[in-house]
Motif scaffolding. Sequence first.
Motif, mmCIF file in Angstrom:
data_model
loop_
_atom_site.group_PDB
_atom_site.id
_atom_site.type_symbol
_atom_site.label_atom_id
_atom_site.label_comp_id
_atom_site.label_asym_id
_atom_site.label_seq_id
_atom_site.Cartn_x
_atom_site.Cartn_y
_atom_site.Cartn_z
ATOM 1 N N LEU A 98 0.858 -1.179 0.000
ATOM 2 C CA LEU A 98 0.000 0.000 0.000
ATOM 3 C C LEU A 98 0.899 1.236 0.000
ATOM 4 C CD1 LEU A 98 -2.515 -1.128 2.770
ATOM 5 C CD2 LEU A 98 -3.025 -0.959 0.337
ATOM 6 N N THR A 99 0.312 2.407 -0.182
ATOM 7 C CA THR A 99 1.099 3.625 -0.072
ATOM 8 C C THR A 99 1.718 3.701 1.320
ATOM 9 O OG1 THR A 99 -0.862 4.859 0.621
ATOM 10 C CG2 THR A 99 -0.331 4.882 -1.715
ATOM 11 N N SER A 100 2.965 4.142 1.381
ATOM 12 C CA SER A 100 3.668 4.136 2.667
ATOM 13 C C SER A 100 4.875 5.042 2.612
ATOM 14 C CB SER A 100 4.119 2.714 3.016
ATOM 15 O OG SER A 100 5.134 2.275 2.119
ATOM 16 N N GLU A 101 5.550 5.181 3.741
ATOM 17 C CA GLU A 101 6.831 5.863 3.781
ATOM 18 C C GLU A 101 7.889 4.973 3.130
ATOM 19 O OE1 GLU A 101 7.698 6.856 7.800
ATOM 20 O OE2 GLU A 101 6.161 8.415 7.926
ATOM 21 N N LEU A 102 8.924 5.601 2.625
ATOM 22 C CA LEU A 102 9.953 4.866 1.904
ATOM 23 C C LEU A 102 10.647 3.841 2.794
ATOM 24 C CD1 LEU A 102 11.091 4.799 -0.943
ATOM 25 C CD2 LEU A 102 12.855 6.417 -0.221
ATOM 26 N N ALA A 103 10.891 4.193 4.044
ATOM 27 C CA ALA A 103 11.563 3.273 4.968
ATOM 28 C C ALA A 103 10.730 2.013 5.183
ATOM 29 C CB ALA A 103 11.833 3.965 6.301
ATOM 30 N N ASP A 104 9.402 2.175 5.261
ATOM 31 C CA ASP A 104 8.528 1.016 5.442
ATOM 32 C C ASP A 104 8.546 0.129 4.203
ATOM 33 O OD1 ASP A 104 7.736 1.745 8.009
ATOM 34 O OD2 ASP A 104 6.078 2.974 7.279
ATOM 35 N N LEU A 105 8.575 0.737 3.041
ATOM 36 C CA LEU A 105 8.621 -0.035 1.804
ATOM 37 C C LEU A 105 9.895 -0.866 1.727
ATOM 38 C CD1 LEU A 105 7.515 -0.791 -0.953
ATOM 39 C CD2 LEU A 105 8.564 1.293 -1.878
ATOM 40 N N PHE A 106 11.020 -0.270 2.092
ATOM 41 C CA PHE A 106 12.273 -1.023 2.071
ATOM 42 C C PHE A 106 12.243 -2.175 3.069
ATOM 43 C CE2 PHE A 106 14.894 2.845 0.436
ATOM 44 C CZ PHE A 106 14.423 2.584 -0.851
ATOM 45 N N ARG A 107 11.596 -1.953 4.200
ATOM 46 C CA ARG A 107 11.486 -3.015 5.208
ATOM 47 C C ARG A 107 10.660 -4.187 4.665
ATOM 48 N NH1 ARG A 107 7.721 -3.353 9.283
ATOM 49 N NH2 ARG A 107 7.055 -1.221 8.824
ATOM 50 N N ILE A 108 9.635 -3.877 3.899
ATOM 51 C CA ILE A 108 8.797 -4.920 3.308
ATOM 52 C C ILE A 108 9.572 -5.696 2.240
ATOM 53 C CG2 ILE A 108 6.751 -5.274 1.865
ATOM 54 C CD1 ILE A 108 5.673 -2.700 3.426
ATOM 55 N N LEU A 109 10.338 -4.979 1.430
ATOM 56 C CA LEU A 109 11.142 -5.647 0.412
ATOM 57 C C LEU A 109 12.195 -6.543 1.051
ATOM 58 C CD1 LEU A 109 11.558 -2.669 -2.087
ATOM 59 C CD2 LEU A 109 10.225 -4.754 -2.457
ATOM 60 N N ASP A 110 12.760 -6.118 2.171
ATOM 61 C CA ASP A 110 13.722 -6.948 2.901
ATOM 62 C C ASP A 110 13.045 -8.216 3.426
ATOM 63 O OD1 ASP A 110 15.743 -5.124 2.461
ATOM 64 O OD2 ASP A 110 15.550 -4.162 4.422
ATOM 65 N N ALA A 111 11.838 -8.050 3.973
ATOM 66 C CA ALA A 111 11.108 -9.197 4.517
ATOM 67 C C ALA A 111 10.770 -10.194 3.408
ATOM 68 C CB ALA A 111 9.836 -8.733 5.222
ATOM 69 N N TYR A 112 10.384 -9.682 2.246
ATOM 70 C CA TYR A 112 10.096 -10.556 1.114
ATOM 71 C C TYR A 112 11.327 -11.382 0.742
ATOM 72 C CZ TYR A 112 8.984 -12.116 -3.625
ATOM 73 O OH TYR A 112 8.776 -12.892 -4.742
ATOM 74 N N SER A 113 12.470 -10.717 0.693
ATOM 75 C CA SER A 113 13.708 -11.396 0.308
ATOM 76 C C SER A 113 14.010 -12.571 1.228
ATOM 77 C CB SER A 113 14.870 -10.401 0.324
ATOM 78 O OG SER A 113 16.072 -11.030 -0.038
ATOM 79 N N GLU A 114 13.733 -12.400 2.511
ATOM 80 C CA GLU A 114 13.964 -13.480 3.466
ATOM 81 C C GLU A 114 12.867 -14.531 3.404
ATOM 82 O OE1 GLU A 114 16.702 -13.988 5.329
ATOM 83 O OE2 GLU A 114 17.494 -12.312 4.158
ATOM 84 N N ALA A 115 11.623 -14.087 3.295
ATOM 85 C CA ALA A 115 10.484 -15.009 3.332
ATOM 86 C C ALA A 115 10.487 -15.979 2.167
ATOM 87 C CB ALA A 115 9.181 -14.221 3.363
ATOM 88 N N LYS A 116 10.906 -15.532 0.998
ATOM 89 C CA LYS A 116 10.865 -16.426 -0.161
ATOM 90 C C LYS A 116 11.844 -17.600 -0.018
ATOM 91 C CE LYS A 116 14.187 -13.886 -3.061
ATOM 92 N NZ LYS A 116 14.381 -13.172 -4.346
ATOM 93 N N LYS A 117 12.830 -17.440 0.863
ATOM 94 C CA LYS A 117 13.809 -18.499 1.075
ATOM 95 C C LYS A 117 13.260 -19.616 1.968
ATOM 96 C CE LYS A 117 17.574 -15.084 0.957
ATOM 97 N NZ LYS A 117 18.631 -14.432 1.778
ATOM 98 N N CYS A 118 12.277 -19.298 2.800
ATOM 99 C CA CYS A 118 11.787 -20.290 3.767
ATOM 100 C C CYS A 118 10.294 -20.565 3.623
ATOM 101 C CB CYS A 118 12.112 -19.833 5.195
ATOM 102 S SG CYS A 118 11.582 -18.173 5.619
ATOM 103 N N ASN A 119 9.732 -20.213 2.484
ATOM 104 C CA ASN A 119 8.312 -20.448 2.243
ATOM 105 C C ASN A 119 8.112 -21.861 1.713
ATOM 106 O OD1 ASN A 119 5.590 -20.275 1.686
ATOM 107 N ND2 ASN A 119 5.861 -18.998 -0.137
ATOM 108 N N THR A 120 7.971 -22.808 2.613
ATOM 109 C CA THR A 120 7.853 -24.215 2.226
ATOM 110 C C THR A 120 6.461 -24.789 2.478
ATOM 111 O OG1 THR A 120 8.621 -24.936 4.414
ATOM 112 C CG2 THR A 120 10.290 -24.642 2.688
ATOM 113 N N LYS A 121 5.547 -23.963 3.010
ATOM 114 C CA LYS A 121 4.214 -24.472 3.346
ATOM 115 C C LYS A 121 3.081 -23.725 2.649
ATOM 116 C CE LYS A 121 5.598 -25.965 8.002
ATOM 117 N NZ LYS A 121 5.332 -25.824 9.467
ATOM 118 N N GLY A 122 3.401 -22.596 2.018
ATOM 119 C CA GLY A 122 2.346 -21.781 1.437
ATOM 120 C C GLY A 122 2.446 -21.645 -0.063
ATOM 121 N N ALA A 123 1.615 -20.741 -0.606
ATOM 122 C CA ALA A 123 1.668 -20.424 -2.028
ATOM 123 C C ALA A 123 3.011 -19.779 -2.354
ATOM 124 C CB ALA A 123 0.529 -19.480 -2.391
ATOM 125 N N GLU A 124 3.525 -20.059 -3.536
ATOM 126 C CA GLU A 124 4.825 -19.520 -3.950
ATOM 127 C C GLU A 124 4.732 -18.022 -4.196
ATOM 128 O OE1 GLU A 124 7.938 -20.003 -7.735
ATOM 129 O OE2 GLU A 124 6.254 -21.390 -7.489
#
Length: 398
Positions: A98-124
Amino acid sequence: MTKKIIFNGRLLAAQGVLEQASIGMMSGKIVSPGCIAEWGDDVERIDANGLFIAPGFIDLHVHGGGGADFMDGTVDAFLQVAETHVKFGTTALSPTTLTSELADLFRILDAYSEAKKCNTKGAEFIGVHLEGPYFALNQRGAQNPAYIRNPDPEEYRKIMAYSDDIARWSAAPELPGALEFGRYVKSCGKLLALAHTDATYDEALAGFNVGYSLATHFYSAMSSVTRKDARRIAGTVEAGYLIDEMDVEVIADGVHVPAPLLKLIYKIKGPDRIALVTDAMRAAGMDVRESVLGNERTGLRVIVEDGVAKLPDRTAFAGSVATANRLVRTMMREGEVPLLDAVKMMTETPARIAGLLDRKGTLDVGKDADVVLFDADINIAMTIVNGDIRYKNKDIKI
């Protein structure tokens, strides 16, 4: 086991529904069931018991589900959303901001980068969809107006350079600098979509000509016919219909887009140009009456009623609580669309739009073994992601 065969099912194929059909999977890919006899005993056999066998559902626009939202910006939130939607037949999804501050957006992109490595139970995860912040304020819907702004070259170049995980960006093409922004996004090889826009037909056409090829949640937060000096002026909706090559995504929950419009969209655009999307927020897959759109601490409080999330004053919808199987069911029942076409709009068409048709969207040999089994009411019996069973409904006999 890496080898599986699903048999005794009703396979949804390009040529129609194949009765008593089988499908083979090995090492995460679709293989011909004809070679099953050569596999020996090291095979997991799944009796579909007359259920439909279809490609896994692909959702190009998801904000949350199961009590979590991607804007929470944590790995746990990403995994919770993925594990929620896989229960409803989704095998691949695009986490959406959603629309957000830039720092929050970067935090979300960081979380995505980590989550995709350990997503073994959900949708890809198939790449991040940035929804905003370059929107028309008048068409903000439930987006936070504090963060809505015009495209800033220094900002969007910085964002694009920050992460390779961005797959799509939605913006309003009529804003100052939006065409330049669009050209840049396309030069980076990303999908560009128009959204939350007050564009006239001519402005939408100009956007399409630089790469705005997809209409985000068609009809929602989008201009239609207006009048100026007694003259009628066509808007973005009309552009979506008149530009044959423009794809549209539809929140087919029966609320965001009611039955007559579902029928109209299907009649004009057809299944090859329509992608069904949930636009789901954190209350999806839950039985709740109140929720939060966006970050759990700082997001907008919403109510859940009539099968949709709304702002408390009921002036706007605030994302949907739909799941992918509900979209297919609604498109069939209220849009009066045949099963094969309804499923195509949840599988093959979104795969093509996302540039993934070479490996997803159909059950052709060699593609990812993303498979969903469901009954005539689109109740999900089993979801398989890359050959791995990630959901099984104990209430449906398999």
